[in-house]
Design a protein around this motif. Sequence first.
Motif, PDB file in Angstrom:
ATOM      1  N   VAL A 456       0.472  -1.647  -0.278  1.00  0.00           N
ATOM      2  CA  VAL A 456      -0.007   0.155   0.229  1.00  0.00           C
ATOM      3  C   VAL A 456       1.186   1.490  -0.118  1.00  0.00           C
ATOM      4  CG1 VAL A 456      -1.942   1.548   1.614  1.00  0.00           C
ATOM      5  CG2 VAL A 456      -2.234  -1.240   1.365  1.00  0.00           C
ATOM      6  N   GLU A 457       2.147   1.354   0.542  1.00  0.00           N
ATOM      7  CA  GLU A 457       2.534   2.156   0.237  1.00  0.00           C
ATOM      8  C   GLU A 457       4.081   2.494  -0.537  1.00  0.00           C
ATOM      9  OE1 GLU A 457       5.425   1.485   4.069  1.00  0.00           O
ATOM     10  OE2 GLU A 457       3.992   2.151   5.898  1.00  0.00           O
ATOM     11  N   LEU A 458       3.778   1.586  -0.919  1.00  0.00           N
ATOM     12  CA  LEU A 458       4.376   1.510  -2.041  1.00  0.00           C
ATOM     13  C   LEU A 458       3.777   1.711  -3.199  1.00  0.00           C
ATOM     14  CD1 LEU A 458       7.288   0.885  -4.060  1.00  0.00           C
ATOM     15  CD2 LEU A 458       6.417  -0.930  -4.713  1.00  0.00           C
ATOM     16  N   LEU A 459       2.702   1.475  -3.317  1.00  0.00           N
ATOM     17  CA  LEU A 459       1.756   2.372  -4.585  1.00  0.00           C
ATOM     18  C   LEU A 459       1.421   3.746  -4.058  1.00  0.00           C
ATOM     19  CD1 LEU A 459      -1.107  -0.859  -4.500  1.00  0.00           C
ATOM     20  CD2 LEU A 459      -0.091  -0.398  -6.169  1.00  0.00           C
ATOM     21  N   ALA A 460       1.252   4.226  -3.241  1.00  0.00           N
ATOM     22  CA  ALA A 460       1.214   5.906  -2.755  1.00  0.00           C
ATOM     23  C   ALA A 460       2.023   6.143  -2.976  1.00  0.00           C
ATOM     24  CB  ALA A 460       1.224   5.737  -0.967  1.00  0.00           C
ATOM     25  N   VAL A 461       3.565   6.040  -3.344  1.00  0.00           N
ATOM     26  CA  VAL A 461       4.581   6.485  -3.368  1.00  0.00           C
ATOM     27  C   VAL A 461       4.745   6.664  -5.379  1.00  0.00           C
ATOM     28  CG1 VAL A 461       7.168   6.561  -3.444  1.00  0.00           C
ATOM     29  CG2 VAL A 461       6.098   5.723  -1.567  1.00  0.00           C
ATOM     30  N   GLU A 462       4.449   5.271  -5.844  1.00  0.00           N
ATOM     31  CA  GLU A 462       4.128   5.486  -7.159  1.00  0.00           C
ATOM     32  C   GLU A 462       3.244   5.894  -7.291  1.00  0.00           C
ATOM     33  OE1 GLU A 462       3.493   1.357  -8.046  1.00  0.00           O
ATOM     34  OE2 GLU A 462       5.639   0.430  -7.624  1.00  0.00           O
ATOM     35  N   GLU A 463       2.213   6.235  -6.722  1.00  0.00           N
ATOM     36  CA  GLU A 463       0.739   6.981  -7.218  1.00  0.00           C
ATOM     37  C   GLU A 463       1.575   9.035  -7.219  1.00  0.00           C
ATOM     38  OE1 GLU A 463      -3.172   8.814  -8.450  1.00  0.00           O
ATOM     39  OE2 GLU A 463      -1.742   6.384  -8.509  1.00  0.00           O
ATOM     40  N   SER A 464       2.201   9.338  -5.808  1.00  0.00           N
ATOM     41  CA  SER A 464       2.907  10.665  -5.763  1.00  0.00           C
ATOM     42  C   SER A 464       3.767  10.917  -6.714  1.00  0.00           C
ATOM     43  CB  SER A 464       2.969  10.190  -4.151  1.00  0.00           C
ATOM     44  OG  SER A 464       4.267   9.630  -4.500  1.00  0.00           O
ATOM     45  N   THR A 484      -4.974  19.774 -23.380  1.00  0.00           N
ATOM     46  CA  THR A 484      -4.370  18.916 -22.161  1.00  0.00           C
ATOM     47  C   THR A 484      -5.919  17.479 -21.291  1.00  0.00           C
ATOM     48  OG1 THR A 484      -4.932  20.744 -20.393  1.00  0.00           O
ATOM     49  CG2 THR A 484      -2.648  20.154 -20.866  1.00  0.00           C
ATOM     50  N   TYR A 485      -6.768  18.383 -22.288  1.00  0.00           N
ATOM     51  CA  TYR A 485      -8.493  16.702 -20.547  1.00  0.00           C
ATOM     52  C   TYR A 485      -7.707  15.575 -21.115  1.00  0.00           C
ATOM     53  CZ  TYR A 485     -13.078  14.770 -21.225  1.00  0.00           C
ATOM     54  OH  TYR A 485     -13.551  13.322 -21.612  1.00  0.00           O
ATOM     55  N   PRO A 486      -7.391  15.268 -22.489  1.00  0.00           N
ATOM     56  CA  PRO A 486      -6.286  13.309 -22.513  1.00  0.00           C
ATOM     57  C   PRO A 486      -4.992  13.524 -21.160  1.00  0.00           C
ATOM     58  CG  PRO A 486      -6.952  14.132 -25.196  1.00  0.00           C
ATOM     59  CD  PRO A 486      -6.879  15.684 -24.077  1.00  0.00           C
ATOM     60  N   LEU A 487      -4.844  14.908 -20.934  1.00  0.00           N
ATOM     61  CA  LEU A 487      -4.030  14.176 -20.558  1.00  0.00           C
ATOM     62  C   LEU A 487      -4.236  14.007 -19.104  1.00  0.00           C
ATOM     63  CD1 LEU A 487      -1.169  15.997 -21.577  1.00  0.00           C
ATOM     64  CD2 LEU A 487      -1.062  13.901 -21.935  1.00  0.00           C
ATOM     65  N   ARG A 488      -5.336  14.805 -19.017  1.00  0.00           N
ATOM     66  CA  ARG A 488      -6.105  14.794 -17.222  1.00  0.00           C
ATOM     67  C   ARG A 488      -7.084  13.687 -17.003  1.00  0.00           C
ATOM     68  NH1 ARG A 488      -5.375  19.584 -15.110  1.00  0.00           N
ATOM     69  NH2 ARG A 488      -4.763  20.881 -16.320  1.00  0.00           N
ATOM     70  N   LYS A 489      -7.762  13.537 -17.954  1.00  0.00           N
ATOM     71  CA  LYS A 489      -7.974  12.885 -18.393  1.00  0.00           C
ATOM     72  C   LYS A 489      -7.524  10.687 -17.787  1.00  0.00           C
ATOM     73  CE  LYS A 489     -11.998   9.234 -20.628  1.00  0.00           C
ATOM     74  NZ  LYS A 489     -13.012   9.414 -21.941  1.00  0.00           N
ATOM     75  N   ALA A 490      -6.693  10.222 -18.371  1.00  0.00           N
ATOM     76  CA  ALA A 490      -5.122   9.320 -18.164  1.00  0.00           C
ATOM     77  C   ALA A 490      -4.221   9.957 -17.256  1.00  0.00           C
ATOM     78  CB  ALA A 490      -4.042   9.531 -18.851  1.00  0.00           C
ATOM     79  N   ALA A 491      -4.182  10.554 -16.100  1.00  0.00           N
ATOM     80  CA  ALA A 491      -3.634  10.795 -15.300  1.00  0.00           C
ATOM     81  C   ALA A 491      -4.886  11.305 -13.724  1.00  0.00           C
ATOM     82  CB  ALA A 491      -3.155  12.500 -15.170  1.00  0.00           C
ATOM     83  N   ARG A 492      -6.071  10.763 -13.625  1.00  0.00           N
ATOM     84  CA  ARG A 492      -6.379  10.772 -12.941  1.00  0.00           C
ATOM     85  C   ARG A 492      -6.158   9.614 -11.529  1.00  0.00           C
ATOM     86  NH1 ARG A 492     -11.975   7.377 -15.227  1.00  0.00           N
ATOM     87  NH2 ARG A 492     -11.323   5.613 -15.992  1.00  0.00           N
ATOM     88  N   ASP A 504      -9.916   3.570  -1.276  1.00  0.00           N
ATOM     89  CA  ASP A 504      -8.611   4.427  -0.654  1.00  0.00           C
ATOM     90  C   ASP A 504      -8.345   2.985   0.344  1.00  0.00           C
ATOM     91  OD1 ASP A 504      -9.696   6.121  -1.808  1.00  0.00           O
ATOM     92  OD2 ASP A 504     -10.965   6.881  -0.512  1.00  0.00           O
ATOM     93  N   GLY A 505      -9.058   2.126   0.523  1.00  0.00           N
ATOM     94  CA  GLY A 505      -8.299   0.805   2.196  1.00  0.00           C
ATOM     95  C   GLY A 505      -7.212  -0.014   1.335  1.00  0.00           C
ATOM     96  N   LYS A 506      -7.583   0.103  -0.547  1.00  0.00           N
ATOM     97  CA  LYS A 506      -6.507  -0.998  -0.890  1.00  0.00           C
ATOM     98  C   LYS A 506      -5.809  -0.541  -1.944  1.00  0.00           C
ATOM     99  CE  LYS A 506      -8.928  -4.480   0.236  1.00  0.00           C
ATOM    100  NZ  LYS A 506      -8.045  -6.107   1.031  1.00  0.00           N
ATOM    101  N   GLY A 507      -5.078   1.022  -1.379  1.00  0.00           N
ATOM    102  CA  GLY A 507      -4.141   1.514  -1.805  1.00  0.00           C
ATOM    103  C   GLY A 507      -4.991   2.474  -2.981  1.00  0.00           C
TER     104      GLY A 507
END
Length: 551
Positions: A456-464, A484-492, A504-507
């Motif tokens: 979970v911590e690793l996923l949080a680091v990767e997400e950040s 930048t609409y496609p980028l914002r959609k892909a970066a959600r 949120d409980g699963k990383g």
Amino acid sequence: MATVMHGRRRGQMRGTPEAPPQHEGGPQYPDSHDLRQVTILSKSDWDRIQTQLHRKQIEEERLRKIREEREERKNKSKEVVQHWGNTIAGQRQRKLEARKLREAKEEAEKVQIDLEEAKFQAQQRKEAIDKAKTQQYYQTDRVKGFHSALMLTEVLKEREAQLELKRLKEQASHGKDKEWLEIAQREYEEAIRLDQTKAAERIIAAAENQGFLKAQIMDHHKLKDKARMEDNIEGEELQKLAIQNKLEKERLELIRRDEKQQLMDDNRKQIMERTALKKLQENQEDEEDEECRVFAAAKRKMMKLRAEKEKHLHAEKQRQLEAIREKLGAQLKQKLDDEDERIREAVQEAEEKRAKEEAEKEAKMKVAIQSQAEHRHLQMKEAEQKKKEERRQELETIRIRQAADEIFRRNEEEKRTRKFDENRGVARFHLDQQDMRKNKEFEEKQQNLALDKANVELLAVEESQFQEYASKVIDHCEKGGRNTYPLRKAARGGHGGGAGPVFDGKGGIRPSYMVMDKSGKQMPHYQRDSTEETKQNQNDVKTKKRLGFVW
């Protein structure tokens, strides 16, 4: 002067007369020795006696000192000779030392080159690892999706630029085709002239480089020839040294061969002398053993020779005068009488010798019979002793068997006790294993929980990290005027790339929900008016709460 105390017996042996017993008031030593029984020796006599007593030790010490002095002189000679530079060995040693120094220098240079190469390789590996990590990060599904959206953004930007370029070309193309044609022709001619100038410069630089390379090749050839000549000279010197060494070895081998041949000749000579001596002894023994047979054979031969001689004399005397024949007959008769006397004495001597030999044989036979009787008595005594020993061994064997039975009984008792202890130990081991298994299961569960937490911590680091990377790219694209609409959609937010809600409980995983039919398509994430109709038909209520996996 050295004083030596001797006893009464020593004084008598040296010829000192026995002194009469003294009275109580006579001169005596404190240890009750009589002064008249003491021998006083001079220092020279004492040294001579000590020398005679310790002569072997003194001789060994003298020989040891001589050996040590000889060895010391030998070592000093070697130490002095080994540093001489005008000898073949010294020259060889200097050459070997020079070669070792040269090889050590070359090895140090190679080590330095290897170190530099190792540093360069380490830097290359580090760069390759960083590049591989970056490429691996770029190969993840989420980054690939983001890069696809970035490509779509660039495509949209390129499309807008192309449309703007087309519009500008259409505006600028009115009446300017001739001017652009002239500009293009001038640029074409200028480019041709520039290419020719650069080609000439390249030819000159190639010629200069060719001359430099030729000079460098000649220098290399000269260095190689010089090194080859040095190697040839050194090889000739080594060959001369090898020939000298070979000649020295052949001379030593010839000396050793001569010594071996001389030793072999001496051995053969000794063997021949020993063989001749042995043969002479055997001949003497044979002569002594066969004396009687030789005497008899000599007697027969003498009789035969005598008969032949008589016959010859008889033939000779027939031609002589009668007087001479009578004289010779008288002499022959006298000679025959003497010969018969010698034969009789020889026969008597042979009979005495045979009688003596028979007496010796009879004495030897008596001794043999007596020794046989003694041997028989000794054998009977040994047999009786052997029976007693066998009886004693049987009793000892019975005692040993009894002791062995007792030991076996004790061992069986110890085995039963040890078996009982082992069973108790096995039961205790099983209980310990059960506790260890429970502890292991608990530890594995804790490890799994810790692993989930780490994931979970690793996923949080990767997400950040991803959000940071995506925000920088989006900001850069916005500054560049891109969509930048496609980028914002892909970066959600949320991993997985699904259309479902973020857990949120699963990383922060975003799962995908599939329909319950054979198509296996992903359920939509949008909401239509039919949703409200479904809520009304199913629950007969109106609510904003979402049903199922549709929101």
